[in-house]
Design a protein around this motif. Sequence first.
Motif, PDB file in Angstrom:
ATOM      1  N   SER A  24     100.905  20.716  52.597  1.00 38.73           N
ATOM      2  CA  SER A  24     101.403  20.219  51.307  1.00 38.73           C
ATOM      3  C   SER A  24     102.315  21.217  50.606  1.00 38.73           C
ATOM      4  O   SER A  24     102.678  21.020  49.443  1.00 38.73           O
ATOM      5  N   ASN A  25     102.693  22.298  51.282  1.00 41.24           N
ATOM      6  CA  ASN A  25     103.650  23.258  50.734  1.00 41.24           C
ATOM      7  C   ASN A  25     105.062  22.742  51.020  1.00 41.24           C
ATOM      8  O   ASN A  25     105.411  22.500  52.169  1.00 41.24           O
ATOM      9  N   LYS A  26     105.873  22.570  49.987  1.00 41.47           N
ATOM     10  CA  LYS A  26     107.209  21.992  50.149  1.00 41.47           C
ATOM     11  C   LYS A  26     108.143  22.864  50.962  1.00 41.47           C
ATOM     12  O   LYS A  26     109.181  22.395  51.434  1.00 41.47           O
ATOM     13  N   PHE A  27     107.805  24.128  51.143  1.00 38.01           N
ATOM     14  CA  PHE A  27     108.655  25.014  51.933  1.00 38.01           C
ATOM     15  C   PHE A  27     108.042  25.329  53.301  1.00 38.01           C
ATOM     16  O   PHE A  27     108.439  26.286  53.955  1.00 38.01           O
ATOM     17  N   ASP A  28     107.070  24.539  53.708  1.00 41.50           N
ATOM     18  CA  ASP A  28     106.551  24.596  55.073  1.00 41.50           C
ATOM     19  C   ASP A  28     107.199  23.481  55.880  1.00 41.50           C
ATOM     20  O   ASP A  28     107.225  22.320  55.442  1.00 41.50           O
ATOM     21  N   PHE A  29     107.728  23.828  57.055  1.00 36.27           N
ATOM     22  CA  PHE A  29     108.393  22.851  57.898  1.00 36.27           C
ATOM     23  C   PHE A  29     107.888  22.991  59.332  1.00 36.27           C
ATOM     24  O   PHE A  29     107.657  24.104  59.811  1.00 36.27           O
ATOM     25  N   ALA A  30     107.722  21.881  59.992  1.00 33.46           N
ATOM     26  CA  ALA A  30     107.280  21.887  61.391  1.00 33.46           C
ATOM     27  C   ALA A  30     108.235  21.046  62.213  1.00 33.46           C
ATOM     28  O   ALA A  30     108.752  20.017  61.747  1.00 33.46           O
ATOM     29  N   ILE A  31     108.481  21.489  63.435  1.00 33.71           N
ATOM     30  CA  ILE A  31     109.291  20.727  64.384  1.00 33.71           C
ATOM     31  C   ILE A  31     108.362  19.958  65.303  1.00 33.71           C
ATOM     32  O   ILE A  31     107.483  20.539  65.944  1.00 33.71           O
ATOM     33  N   ALA A  32     108.552  18.656  65.344  1.00 36.43           N
ATOM     34  CA  ALA A  32     107.840  17.812  66.314  1.00 36.43           C
ATOM     35  C   ALA A  32     108.887  17.296  67.277  1.00 36.43           C
ATOM     36  O   ALA A  32     109.731  16.462  66.917  1.00 36.43           O
ATOM     37  N   SER A  33     108.898  17.815  68.498  1.00 36.45           N
ATOM     38  CA  SER A  33     109.966  17.459  69.431  1.00 36.45           C
ATOM     39  C   SER A  33     109.405  17.087  70.799  1.00 36.45           C
ATOM     40  O   SER A  33     108.396  17.627  71.250  1.00 36.45           O
ATOM     41  N   ASN A  34     110.079  16.154  71.413  1.00 41.17           N
ATOM     42  CA  ASN A  34     109.771  15.739  72.781  1.00 41.17           C
ATOM     43  C   ASN A  34     111.070  15.230  73.398  1.00 41.17           C
ATOM     44  O   ASN A  34     111.256  14.041  73.651  1.00 41.17           O
ATOM     45  N   ILE A  35     111.999  16.164  73.609  1.00 42.53           N
ATOM     46  CA  ILE A  35     113.331  15.817  74.090  1.00 42.53           C
ATOM     47  C   ILE A  35     113.243  15.406  75.553  1.00 42.53           C
ATOM     48  O   ILE A  35     112.894  16.213  76.419  1.00 42.53           O
ATOM     49  N   GLU A  36     113.562  14.170  75.822  1.00 43.14           N
ATOM     50  CA  GLU A  36     113.458  13.637  77.170  1.00 43.14           C
ATOM     51  C   GLU A  36     114.744  13.881  77.956  1.00 43.14           C
ATOM     52  O   GLU A  36     115.802  14.132  77.381  1.00 43.14           O
ATOM     53  N   SER A  37     114.646  13.824  79.255  1.00 41.55           N
ATOM     54  CA  SER A  37     115.792  13.912  80.150  1.00 41.55           C
ATOM     55  C   SER A  37     115.739  12.734  81.110  1.00 41.55           C
ATOM     56  O   SER A  37     114.650  12.372  81.585  1.00 41.55           O
TER      57      SER A  37
END
Length: 313
Positions: free
Chosen positions: A89-102
């Motif tokens: 809930s911290n507005k300056f916390d960011f997370a990357i959720a990635s699943n780049i397919e090929s």
Amino acid sequence: MIRGLYTAAAGMIAEQRKHDTVTNNIANLQTAGYKQVNAISRSFPEMLIALSGGQASGGTSRQIGRLNTGVLAEEDPSLYVQGDLKETSNKFDFAIASNIESPNLEFNGTGMAFDADGNRVFQRQLFFTVQSPEGETRYSRSGNFEVNAAGELMTAEGYRVLGLDGQPIVLVDAAGRAIPEVKATEDGRFLNAVTGEPLRNAAGQQMGLLLSVVEDPNRLVREGNSVYRVNAGEEGTVTALADNAGVRNAEFGNWVDTHQAAIRQGYLEQSNVDPAQSMVELNNALRAYEANQKMVQYYDRSLEKAVNEVGRV
């Protein structure tokens, strides 16, 4: 006898390095964005032992077999698979959720696949782009950012977070006023938290996080402080997504619509270390170390008898 002593000692060194690697993983269980490190061991080149020459053998040699000359901890590759997301809930916390397919590739749980020719291919990964205190570009998955007195968006370790224009993000509006709170879209662009309008810098450009796609994350070099770098001459393995348009073309697809990647504000990516597996590996390394230690003690006692007892006969 001496050869066996060296072999056991090499095993102790390899297990000690494995033990250190696993304990480092355990120590970083709560480190945001930390990627598990695996110690890989391999044996030294084997030697072919043969009985050669002599009258009894008629001057010919007879092969006895192969002799293993020990083991070493060769490398410590990281496991770059996605970690769990934890809401802060911290507005300056960011997370990357990635699943780049090929296309035509199916990656396993370690982010690796084999192409039609049998070559290993690693899954591309998305990273935040940051700047070191020396002004050098680095990459990180740790998104626990904060704003300093000058309005700069910084990592917890003191690295400036780079924006879409490739420059450090300074959270002040065109009039020079501090921006106390921002809202981030799934592709990392900043909006006014109240009005929802795009936030722009003094040059009129929209502000947002500069994301980079790393073709082969195993080519990254860990520097500590949750950041990575690429070696000189290998910069082409990283694609900076200026204005985040790179992920929308035919090569990467529309990452928001297909959920190949997204920025989650108010979340942090947790370490991908498996604590149960780490404890098993820790105990295995300890037992293997003790076994090699006993062999070293055995050879030491044998050498002692050879010197002090056999030498007196």
